[in-house]
Scaffold this motif. Structure first.
Motif: not given
Length: 475
Positions: A93-99
């Motif tokens: 499952d997607n937890i977060c999006e990081v850059q």
């Protein structure tokens, strides 16, 4: 008589010896019994100790750490959370999006459980190897205690529900929509989503604001410092005076540019510029544009220029090479991975079209359109912006003719395209005619490339672009 006396003495000695043997045997038996009792006591103590530690834990909290995402990245910026405290998650499952300073990456869960803590807020920096979230992992072996654990978990979730108001609700959307929301101070949780999985589209935001798509592009930037407008005259524009300076941390793609350009300044650059008469290319592109649109592909000059560049690299493979870190070996690259510099909302990025030598012009155009769309949405991955062997920068879409491009290490050359201008030129009979002139500027690593090699490469490219039908001979 003496014989009897000697025999009695011998018998007495034997009796004393056997008495000593019996005493020794009795002592040994007592020691053995004592040792057995001590061994039994130690065994009992060990058993009781082990019995004391046989109880199992139903749930345990696991710190989900940010793993190494490659390319030497050591820190990232949290751009969006897909979960909040109390949410149940499963593996993948997607937890977060990081850059990172190179690309946007979506982090997925490695555990099944309940999110107990978020270590960072949006726009905060997270370090590789440090915890991102705490996940309470469920133990499925003890079914009898699972119900009571769920009740306790529900109580904890209820208690934490009061704290969730202090946390910003995270929603699925794109960076461009977030930019519009920040400019208008819109709470994204109040916008009705129509996209897949509850994602807020740009149309949803515009409908919420009751404006059209054109008006969304002229919204003032809310991140700038508040300014005071000083009217001078009615016929002149208003002058804005900043109240104070701003300090902005270097992060994301800007940080990547700082690193790469610092390394680039160690390279001895030399420049070479030329003009190409691309009148025939303009005519050919107008014809091919219609055919490409019928196949669902947006067609520009760049796919032709990229393919012509690849053919030129085939003639001079030294331009498709790199120098090792010790400057002792030149590495000739087998594939033509050509990077194309793009201006995106997140800054300048250079996505790479891989294996250009094996692709048709239409395939290059389709992939270029896909990379441009991903760049605009901030969805370029590490694989799409790494591995380049030669770079083209099209400054002509903004303006300008000649420039001095900076080499992107570890490459050894780069080309920059100016805008195509309609200018008067003389033909072979000295008559003035209208010509479409493309200016192009090259920079090369003078440790590896000399001026003659760069001029020859330019001549190959010039011939292909001034006579685009000759591309057919080498495709």
């Amino acid at each position: 008589m003496s014989y009897l006396m000697r025999k009695c003495v011998v018998n007495l000695k034997n009796v004393n010896r056997w008495s000593s043997v019996c005493v020794v045997m009795r002592n040994e038996r007592q020691r053995s019994q004592s040792a057995c009792i001590l061994k039994r006591e130690i065994t009992n103590a060990t058993i009781s100790h082990r019995t004391f530690h046989t109880s199992s834990i139903l749930n345990k909290s696991v710190a989900f750490k940010l793993s190494d995402i490659g390319e030497g990245i050591r820190e990232v910026v949290i751009k969006e959370w897909f979960v909040k405290v109390g949410d149940k998650v499963q593996q993948f499952d997607n937890i977060c999006e990081v850059q990172s300073d190179k690309a946007a990456v979506t982090i997925t869960s490695r555990y099944d459980g309940v999110v107990k803590r978020l270590y960072h807020e949006v726009d905060q920096t997270a370090l590789v190897g440090q915890p991102l979230v705490d996940i309470e992992v469920e133990d499925g072996e003890d079914e009898g205690s699972s119900s009571s654990s769920d009740e306790e978990q529900a109580q904890v979730s209820t208690k934490q529900a009061a704290d969730e108001k202090a946390q910003k609700v995270k929603v699925l959307t794109t960076p461009s929509v977030r930019r519009i929301a920040a400019q208008f101070n819109v709470d994204l949780s109040t916008v009705k989503p129509t996209g897949k999985n509850g994602r807020i589209l740009k149309e949803d935001m515009l409908a919420h604001l009751n404006i059209d798509s054109d008006a969304s592009n002229i919204v003032p930037d809310a991140t700038t410092v508040k300014a005071v407008e000083i009217p001078v005259t009615k016929a002149q524009a208003k002058v804005e005076v900043l109240l104070e300076d701003r300090v902005v941390p270097v992060s994301g793609f800007t940080k990547a540019m700082v690193k790469s350009m610092t390394e680039a300044m160690k390279i001895p650059h030399f420049g070479y510029s030329e003009e190409y008469d691309v009148t025939k290319l303009v005519e050919a592109r107008d014809l091919l544009k219609t055919i490409a649109l019928e196949r669902g592909v947006k067609f520009s000059y760049m796919p032709i220029i990229i393919k012509a560049t690849s053919l030129g690299l085939t003639q001079l493979p030294i331009l498709n090479s790199s120098l090792d870190s010790n400057c002792e070996h030149i590495i000739y690259k087998a594939n033509h991975n050509i990077g194309v510099a793009m201006d995106t909302p997140n800054g300048l990025v250079v996505p790479v079209i891989k294996n250009v030598q094996n692709k048709t012009i239409l395939e290059i155009a389709s992939e270029l359109n896909s990379l441009q769309e991903k760049g605009t949405k901030g969805q370029l991955g590490l694989a799409e912006i790494s591995g380049g062997t030669f770079t083209l920068s099209n400054i002509g879409i903004i303006g300008g003719t000649y420039t001095k491009p900076v080499i992107l290490p570890p490459q050894v050359a780069i080309g920059a395209l100016g805008k195509i201008q309609v200018l008067p030129r003389f033909d072979s009979e000295s008559n003035i005619r209208k010509a479409h002139i493309l200016t192009i500027s090259f920079s090369a690593d003078h440790r590896v490339i000399d001026g003659v090699t760069m001029a020859r490469f330019s001549n190959y490219l010039k011939n292909y672009l001034e006579n685009p039908t000759t591309l057919l001979l080498d495709l």
